[in-house]
Design an enzyme around this catalytic site. Sequence first.
Site, short mmCIF file in Angstrom:
data_model
loop_
_atom_site.label_atom_id
_atom_site.label_comp_id
_atom_site.label_asym_id
_atom_site.label_seq_id
_atom_site.Cartn_x
_atom_site.Cartn_y
_atom_site.Cartn_z
N ASP A 111 0.80 -1.27 0.03
CA ASP A 111 -0.03 0.00 0.02
C ASP A 111 0.73 1.28 -0.02
O ASP A 111 2.06 1.22 0.45
CB ASP A 111 -0.73 0.10 1.29
CG ASP A 111 -2.08 -0.88 1.19
OD1 ASP A 111 -2.07 -1.82 0.29
OD2 ASP A 111 -3.01 -1.14 2.01
N HIS A 153 -5.05 9.35 0.02
CA HIS A 153 -4.83 8.80 1.28
C HIS A 153 -6.01 9.17 2.07
O HIS A 153 -5.71 9.21 3.26
CB HIS A 153 -3.58 8.71 1.65
CG HIS A 153 -3.35 7.30 2.44
ND1 HIS A 153 -3.16 7.26 3.92
CD2 HIS A 153 -2.99 6.02 2.01
CE1 HIS A 153 -3.36 6.09 4.17
NE2 HIS A 153 -3.01 5.39 2.97
N HIS A 202 3.80 -2.09 3.35
CA HIS A 202 3.74 -0.77 3.04
C HIS A 202 4.84 -0.28 2.12
O HIS A 202 5.96 -0.43 2.59
CB HIS A 202 3.40 0.30 4.17
CG HIS A 202 1.82 -0.03 4.68
ND1 HIS A 202 1.81 -1.03 5.46
CD2 HIS A 202 0.77 0.60 4.65
CE1 HIS A 202 0.39 -0.94 5.76
NE2 HIS A 202 -0.13 0.20 5.16
ZN LIG Z 1 -2.47 3.24 3.05
#
Ligand SMILES: [Zn+2]
Length: 210
Positions: free
Chosen positions: A33, A88, A180
Amino acid sequence: MLFRPLYQFPTWLQRLYRGATWRRDAAVYLTFDDGPIPEVTPHILAILREKQVKATFFVVGDNVRKYPELLDQIVSEGHRVGNHTFHHLPGLKTSVAEYMRDVSACDELIHRHSRRKEKPLFRPPYGRIRRSQMRELKNTGYEVILWDVLTHDYNLRYSADKLLQIVQRYTREGSIVVFHDSLKSADRMLTVLPQVIDFWLANGYELKTL
Ligand SMILES: [Zn+2]
């Protein structure tokens, strides 16, 4: 004992029926992500290339705007891309209309760089979303993807070893695992990623894109 129960078919017998399906591949789905960013994404891609596995990247539109060549690289190396909003956005603090505008701004950028072939994927930032946003996303045709294993790679108190233990302990067939693609996660995530992939491969998991 003369007749022992057969818990596993012997391989010679499997060879006799070559071409039949004896076992289905146990797949895991590796996802990243928040990228793409030049400090981290190229390192992830290099590891995936070296291990010859594919992953899914849930990208932030604003990062794609800044680093479009990274999205091109993700796509051209055979990975899949999903939408993670343009800014985001936290779903719970955002109206449905604003949320969907942000999602479609990200979508536009993604599809400048990849061809629309499959059902579009969406992962809500922070994993939190209102029911009304979820409904709207589904009506727009999105598959909303959450996860089965959260590595907490963004948590600075977690060591690389701890991340590896989490993956080893909680991965099961069909797991969707989140890392991430961010500065905060980079050190430990990049350290542990090759080991995580090796662990899956050694345990018979195939890595697939969503
Ligand atoms: Zn995120």
